[in-house]
Design a protein around this motif. Structure first.
Motif, PDB file in Angstrom:
ATOM      1  N   SER A  61       4.894  29.008  27.399  1.00 43.96           N
ATOM      2  CA  SER A  61       4.956  27.647  26.872  1.00 43.96           C
ATOM      3  C   SER A  61       4.906  27.704  25.351  1.00 43.96           C
ATOM      4  CB  SER A  61       3.795  26.806  27.404  1.00 43.96           C
ATOM      5  OG  SER A  61       3.851  26.712  28.812  1.00 43.96           O
ATOM      6  N   GLY A  62       5.809  26.968  24.709  1.00 41.20           N
ATOM      7  CA  GLY A  62       5.904  27.011  23.266  1.00 41.20           C
ATOM      8  C   GLY A  62       6.782  28.135  22.757  1.00 41.20           C
ATOM      9  N   GLY A  63       7.422  28.863  23.659  1.00 34.19           N
ATOM     10  CA  GLY A  63       8.272  29.973  23.274  1.00 34.19           C
ATOM     11  C   GLY A  63       9.742  29.631  23.392  1.00 34.19           C
ATOM     12  N   SER A  64      10.550  30.679  23.410  1.00 35.50           N
ATOM     13  CA  SER A  64      11.998  30.507  23.519  1.00 35.50           C
ATOM     14  C   SER A  64      12.608  31.766  24.093  1.00 35.50           C
ATOM     15  CB  SER A  64      12.618  30.219  22.154  1.00 35.50           C
ATOM     16  OG  SER A  64      12.538  31.365  21.316  1.00 35.50           O
ATOM     17  N   GLY A  65      13.835  31.623  24.597  1.00 29.79           N
ATOM     18  CA  GLY A  65      14.543  32.779  25.090  1.00 29.79           C
ATOM     19  C   GLY A  65      14.830  33.788  23.995  1.00 29.79           C
ATOM     20  N   LEU A  66      15.090  33.299  22.778  1.00 24.88           N
ATOM     21  CA  LEU A  66      15.376  34.199  21.658  1.00 24.88           C
ATOM     22  C   LEU A  66      14.185  35.100  21.362  1.00 24.88           C
ATOM     23  CD1 LEU A  66      17.127  35.197  19.343  1.00 24.88           C
ATOM     24  CD2 LEU A  66      16.287  33.257  17.968  1.00 24.88           C
ATOM     25  N   THR A  98       9.040  24.799  27.202  1.00 23.61           N
ATOM     26  CA  THR A  98       8.269  25.240  28.359  1.00 23.61           C
ATOM     27  C   THR A  98       9.052  24.952  29.625  1.00 23.61           C
ATOM     28  OG1 THR A  98       6.067  25.208  29.364  1.00 23.61           O
ATOM     29  CG2 THR A  98       6.997  23.084  28.748  1.00 23.61           C
ATOM     30  N   TRP A  99       8.519  25.422  30.741  1.00 19.50           N
ATOM     31  CA  TRP A  99       9.218  25.371  32.028  1.00 19.50           C
ATOM     32  C   TRP A  99       8.706  24.218  32.879  1.00 19.50           C
ATOM     33  CZ3 TRP A  99      13.291  28.496  32.281  1.00 19.50           C
ATOM     34  CH2 TRP A  99      13.312  29.601  31.425  1.00 19.50           C
ATOM     35  N   ASN A 100       9.622  23.608  33.596  1.00 16.81           N
ATOM     36  CA  ASN A 100       9.283  22.561  34.565  1.00 16.81           C
ATOM     37  C   ASN A 100       8.956  23.241  35.889  1.00 16.81           C
ATOM     38  OD1 ASN A 100       9.065  20.247  36.124  1.00 16.81           O
ATOM     39  ND2 ASN A 100      11.272  19.948  36.294  1.00 16.81           N
ATOM     40  N   VAL A 101       7.726  23.747  35.987  1.00 17.42           N
ATOM     41  CA  VAL A 101       7.296  24.432  37.209  1.00 17.42           C
ATOM     42  C   VAL A 101       6.930  23.376  38.246  1.00 17.42           C
ATOM     43  CG1 VAL A 101       5.690  26.091  38.211  1.00 17.42           C
ATOM     44  CG2 VAL A 101       6.397  26.330  35.819  1.00 17.42           C
ATOM     45  N   PRO A 102       7.540  23.391  39.415  1.00 19.84           N
ATOM     46  CA  PRO A 102       7.300  22.332  40.391  1.00 19.84           C
ATOM     47  C   PRO A 102       5.823  22.146  40.722  1.00 19.84           C
ATOM     48  CG  PRO A 102       9.157  23.680  41.073  1.00 19.84           C
ATOM     49  CD  PRO A 102       8.546  24.364  39.887  1.00 19.84           C
ATOM     50  N   GLY A 103       5.359  20.903  40.606  1.00 20.86           N
ATOM     51  CA  GLY A 103       4.036  20.539  41.101  1.00 20.86           C
ATOM     52  C   GLY A 103       2.878  20.725  40.154  1.00 20.86           C
ATOM     53  N   VAL A 104       3.107  21.254  38.931  1.00 17.80           N
ATOM     54  CA  VAL A 104       1.991  21.483  38.014  1.00 17.80           C
ATOM     55  C   VAL A 104       2.317  20.901  36.640  1.00 17.80           C
ATOM     56  CG1 VAL A 104       1.194  23.566  39.191  1.00 17.80           C
ATOM     57  CG2 VAL A 104       2.835  23.753  37.338  1.00 17.80           C
ATOM     58  N   PRO A 105       1.288  20.527  35.864  1.00 16.22           N
ATOM     59  CA  PRO A 105       1.542  20.048  34.500  1.00 16.22           C
ATOM     60  C   PRO A 105       2.141  21.144  33.635  1.00 16.22           C
ATOM     61  CG  PRO A 105      -0.722  19.573  35.209  1.00 16.22           C
ATOM     62  CD  PRO A 105      -0.143  20.520  36.204  1.00 16.22           C
ATOM     63  N   THR A 106       2.846  20.747  32.588  1.00 18.88           N
ATOM     64  CA  THR A 106       3.396  21.722  31.660  1.00 18.88           C
ATOM     65  C   THR A 106       2.288  22.350  30.820  1.00 18.88           C
ATOM     66  OG1 THR A 106       3.851  19.910  30.123  1.00 18.88           O
ATOM     67  CG2 THR A 106       5.665  20.678  31.515  1.00 18.88           C
ATOM     68  N   PHE A 107       1.256  21.564  30.489  1.00 15.00           N
ATOM     69  CA  PHE A 107       0.093  22.068  29.757  1.00 15.00           C
ATOM     70  C   PHE A 107      -1.029  21.053  29.923  1.00 15.00           C
ATOM     71  CE2 PHE A 107       1.951  19.108  26.844  1.00 15.00           C
ATOM     72  CZ  PHE A 107       0.902  18.576  26.125  1.00 15.00           C
ATOM     73  N   GLY A 108      -2.256  21.516  29.705  1.00 16.16           N
ATOM     74  CA  GLY A 108      -3.394  20.605  29.737  1.00 16.16           C
ATOM     75  C   GLY A 108      -3.525  19.888  31.072  1.00 16.16           C
ATOM     76  N   GLU A 109      -4.035  18.675  31.013  1.00 12.14           N
ATOM     77  CA  GLU A 109      -4.316  17.893  32.215  1.00 12.14           C
ATOM     78  C   GLU A 109      -3.402  16.680  32.284  1.00 12.14           C
ATOM     79  OE1 GLU A 109      -8.204  15.847  34.463  1.00 12.14           O
ATOM     80  OE2 GLU A 109      -8.390  16.819  32.492  1.00 12.14           O
ATOM     81  N   GLY A 110      -2.623  16.581  33.373  1.00 12.11           N
ATOM     82  CA  GLY A 110      -1.815  15.395  33.621  1.00 12.11           C
ATOM     83  C   GLY A 110      -0.528  15.296  32.839  1.00 12.11           C
ATOM     84  N   ASN A 111      -0.136  16.346  32.111  1.00  9.92           N
ATOM     85  CA  ASN A 111       1.091  16.298  31.308  1.00  9.92           C
ATOM     86  C   ASN A 111       2.267  16.825  32.124  1.00  9.92           C
ATOM     87  OD1 ASN A 111      -0.018  15.442  28.626  1.00  9.92           O
ATOM     88  ND2 ASN A 111      -1.214  17.308  28.920  1.00  9.92           N
ATOM     89  N   TYR A 112       2.843  15.941  32.940  1.00  5.36           N
ATOM     90  CA  TYR A 112       3.956  16.327  33.802  1.00  5.36           C
ATOM     91  C   TYR A 112       5.288  16.019  33.125  1.00  5.36           C
ATOM     92  CZ  TYR A 112       0.685  16.961  37.662  1.00  5.36           C
ATOM     93  OH  TYR A 112      -0.326  17.411  38.458  1.00  5.36           O
ATOM     94  N   PRO A 113       6.317  16.807  33.412  1.00  2.00           N
ATOM     95  CA  PRO A 113       7.640  16.497  32.865  1.00  2.00           C
ATOM     96  C   PRO A 113       8.173  15.180  33.419  1.00  2.00           C
ATOM     97  CG  PRO A 113       7.541  18.738  33.738  1.00  2.00           C
ATOM     98  CD  PRO A 113       6.308  18.032  34.210  1.00  2.00           C
ATOM     99  N   ALA A 114       9.175  14.642  32.760  1.00  2.00           N
ATOM    100  CA  ALA A 114       9.838  13.443  33.249  1.00  2.00           C
ATOM    101  C   ALA A 114      10.479  13.719  34.607  1.00  2.00           C
ATOM    102  CB  ALA A 114      10.892  12.987  32.253  1.00  2.00           C
ATOM    103  N   GLU A 115      10.618  12.664  35.399  1.00  2.00           N
ATOM    104  CA  GLU A 115      11.158  12.837  36.752  1.00  2.00           C
ATOM    105  C   GLU A 115      12.567  13.406  36.743  1.00  2.00           C
ATOM    106  OE1 GLU A 115      10.850   9.321  39.076  1.00  2.00           O
ATOM    107  OE2 GLU A 115       8.658   9.200  38.956  1.00  2.00           O
ATOM    108  N   ASP A 116      13.317  13.136  35.680  1.00  4.98           N
ATOM    109  CA  ASP A 116      14.689  13.643  35.611  1.00  4.98           C
ATOM    110  C   ASP A 116      14.791  14.980  34.880  1.00  4.98           C
ATOM    111  OD1 ASP A 116      14.118  12.751  33.086  1.00  4.98           O
ATOM    112  OD2 ASP A 116      15.977  11.613  32.814  1.00  4.98           O
TER     113      ASP A 116
END
Length: 332
Positions: A61-66, A98-116
């Motif tokens: 999280s906070g990184g990049s492919g490069l 960061t990655w949209n890992v199914p079912g878990v926040p991206t970071f911290g508590e309750g920070n989920y990606p947008a539904e789309d």
């Protein structure tokens, strides 16, 4: 940096299959499009014209492919595999993605990606398809490694793509989700249901203060907060976060799923590095933990400005991960 000397077996490629591979028109740095995303990678000169393994290295999280490409390209050159380093879809966050890992926040508590938000499992499947068009990939030897949030995503790939992924190496972020994780404050928890026992080669630091290894608090670690010089604390896992259960618990879930013996064979690799092999697993679903007793939340051998001291090691974590992965292949 030292690497582990582990035996390589892997799946055999017939002479006929090798002849199907033309000399690759591209070696060195590659870039290709998957949807609206540009994906980076590297094809060593030694990989031209023959079937070779493919490794996806997923950034934290906070990184990049490069950045992941820059850190791990030398391991591909030294070992002759094709390296691909995609970038997550969620961000910018912490100066990266960061990655949209199914079912878990991206970071911290309750920070989920947008539904789309992009479906990362589908995206990474398409990345594998495209990489296999560009380079001559052995389909029996496709691996995923990743650090932190990238390890979460690598773990999910084993859950959802066990028919394509030969083995995974989660570094500082092994996961195995259960539907009952709703009780840990994860209302969108999605059960991990691999179609076979996937080999899991995990690396983790004893003092990890982010994705803590133990179920209870370790209190102060040897590491300092760069902001104020105070000691970092490895607290107990916090419900509702992306790290709602310990690394130790996640490993135990994989051991149980893969039907391994509960007591590992323990080998001291160095004064501060222990290899724990869980044996007698079902259908080749080996589970191994490389435990870095002086390590924190970092790829061993790669220290960071935000976590000084946590990655100091005589070992190269990416090279260690490859040494652990390379003996595994999809069942025939």
């Amino acid at each position: 940096l030292a690497t582990l000397a582990l035996a390589m077996t892997g799946s055999a490629v017939t002479e006929a299959q090798a002849q199907e591979c033309p000399a690759s028109p591209d070696t060195g740095l590659i870039a290709f499009e998957v949807g609206v995303s540009t994906v980076l990678g590297h094809i060593p000169e030694t990989a031209a014209g023959k079937r070779v393994p493919l490794v996806l290295n997923l950034h934290p999280s906070g990184g990049s492919g490069l950045r992941s490409l820059e850190d791990s390209r030398h391991v591909a050159d030294e070992n002759g595999f094709v390296l691909v380093t995609p970038t997550g879809a969620v961000g910018p966050i912490f100066g990266g993605w960061t990655w949209n890992v199914p079912g878990v926040p991206t970071f911290g508590e309750g920070n989920y990606p947008a539904e789309d938000a992009r479906n990362e499992v589908e995206f990474l499947s398409q990345v594998i398809d495209k990489a296999s068009e560009i380079a001559c990939i052995d389909p029996q030897r496709i691996y995923v490694m990743g650090f932190s949030g990238g390890a979460r995503m690598a773990s999910r790939m084993a859950c959802d793509m066990a028919d394509r992924i030969a083995a995974i190496a989660p570094i500082g972020g092994i996961r195995f989700s259960k539907a009952s994780d709703t009780e840990l404050g994860l209302p969108n928890a999605q059960a991990c249901t691999p179609s076979r026992p996937v080999p899991v080669m995990a690396l983790h630091g004893h003092w990890d203060p982010t994705n803590v290894w133990y179920n209870s608090e370790l209190a102060e670690t040897p590491f300092l907060n760069p902001s104020d010089g105070s000691k970092r604390v490895a607290a107990a896992p916090k419900p509702g976060t992306s790290w709602s259960y310990s690394g130790e618990a996640a490993l135990a879930r994989w051991v149980e799923h893969n039907g391994c013996s509960l007591e590992p064979k323990i080998t001291d690799i160095a004064d501060d590095v222990q290899q724990r092999d869980y044996q007698d697993c079902r259908d080749g679903g080996d589970v191994t933990l490389m435990f870095f007793e002086d390590g924190g939340h970092a790829v061993p051998g790669y220290d960071t400005a935000w976590g000084p001291g946590q990655g100091i090691s005589d070992f190269d974590g990416y090279a260690v991960a490859w040494d652990l992965l390379k003996s595994h292949s999809l069942p025939e």
